[in-house]
Design an enzyme around this catalytic site. Sequence first.
Site, short mmCIF file in Angstrom:
data_model
loop_
_atom_site.label_atom_id
_atom_site.label_comp_id
_atom_site.label_asym_id
_atom_site.label_seq_id
_atom_site.Cartn_x
_atom_site.Cartn_y
_atom_site.Cartn_z
N GLU A 202 0.82 -1.22 0.00
CA GLU A 202 0.00 0.00 0.00
C GLU A 202 0.85 1.27 0.00
O GLU A 202 0.70 2.15 0.85
CB GLU A 202 -0.99 -0.02 1.18
CG GLU A 202 -2.01 -1.15 1.00
CD GLU A 202 -3.26 -1.03 1.86
OE1 GLU A 202 -3.23 -0.35 2.88
OE2 GLU A 202 -4.28 -1.64 1.47
N GLU A 384 -5.23 -8.46 -2.00
CA GLU A 384 -5.98 -8.32 -0.74
C GLU A 384 -7.41 -7.98 -1.07
O GLU A 384 -7.69 -7.06 -1.84
CB GLU A 384 -5.43 -7.20 0.14
CG GLU A 384 -4.31 -7.59 1.05
CD GLU A 384 -3.92 -6.49 2.03
OE1 GLU A 384 -4.81 -5.80 2.56
OE2 GLU A 384 -2.71 -6.31 2.23
#
Length: 487
Positions: A202, A384
Amino acid sequence: MNTFPKGFLWGGASADFQVEGGFDEGGRGLLSHDYETDGSLEEPRHHTMKMPDGTLIYPRSSFFYADEVPPEAEPVFLEDAYYPSHKAVDFYHHYKEDIALMAGMGFNVYRFSICWSRIYPNGEEEQPNKEGLSFYRNVINELKKYGMEPLITICHDEMPMNLALKYDGWSSRYLIDCYLKYCKTLFEHFGQDCKYWLTFNEINAVKGFGPCGTRKSDGHVRYLAAHHMFVASAKAVILGHEMMPDAKFGTMYAMSELYPASCKSEDVFHALLERRENWYFIDIMARGYYPSYAKQIWKHHGFDHLEISDEDKDILKRGQLDFVSFSYYRSNITQAGDPWFNVGGSINPYLETTPWGWPIDPLGLRHVMNTIYDRIQKPLFIVENGLGVVDQADENGYVEDDYRIEYLKDHFKAMRDAINEDGVDCIGYTMWAPVDLVSLSTGEMKKRYGFIYVDMNDKGEGSLKRTPKKSYYWMKEVISSNGSSID
Ligand code: BGP
């Protein structure tokens, strides 16, 4: 055609400090996440810190939030606070059992992160920590035993504490050298068995929270830190390709779909500008150059120039990612006048939300897949996606989680449509997270994602017994039918 492409990678994903525990075992150094409590102090996700005069402070977020944490505050462990990640679900001692359970579902890939401070406890040692290397060697051997492909996150929102405190994290260019040394060690030891690598998790969260490890909220510092991470990632890709010719590299982006709140031109244009904050990270790393709109982003964050040398430009060009991987949990809406990155700011009246207020939007996943693929034209890897809820286990630890099955089924259909109907090239999917774990944003155990229930509560009480949930058996069928069982 109701199946996924032949050879599609099906699996699960986790992060070291959210599952491993053993925070002071095997020569591991302290990590930037180790100070997060269970929330018993007041509300979830407090970090324990101390001022020079001894006053304790409990920033709601990690100590990387400059606005909440004075620069002179130091992290401290308190005897009367519980730190869930110290024990987590003890993957450190249960990895064999967990991997066997995952294999039982038919996984052919497992995404996990290597804890930087298990390999280089303070980030600056000359030689790596052998015990750390041997732990991950054992994990990889175990995966290979079951024919599972390791997908390794090199750095999951973390760094050795020493690097955060001494150098203010990635705001220092010196971290590139520390990171490269760490990568080289991983490639040398695990390269022959690991094809898929993610340089960061991220990374676009740099602007608000997460991985850059600086306490300063100043826009220039944060985007300079991001630049150092881009160069580090590109150098790792170049080195990785030299050392492991078959290796494929990605970086993980947090991709919430972003809709304009109305068809008013101002709202639509605002959404375009805000979306660029995510594109900035993907474009630079996957296309290999700073886009022309970069200056607009910098200006928005209060500065107008970032010094980028010709040498760095060349590295970015040569170290482009091979695939684009991302997390997808939710969509958001935005309108003219909203601050950028206003996650959770405005409510979408058309969507249901999870108990933690995250809008559930499977079609948003198809939308994201299309927009990324249209733009970047490189394979996608969804690394994810999942549902965090409170599960009620019966006396045997069994959970009837039909809600999780529904959530995943809808997202799988959207993903399949993106691939089969829209022509998106997507190589795999790793669900967050196969075994229940500690939440990143709240530090709680009660926010559960797993196919496998773990008997462990927010206070560290529980037998750690693993029990497959109903969704475990459902997922097994999904994988064995390569997706056709979801109809
Ligand atoms: C992502 C992180 C993960 C993970 C997930 C779910 O942002 O990469 O580490 O935790 O979100 O979030 P949470 O744990 O806050 O529910």
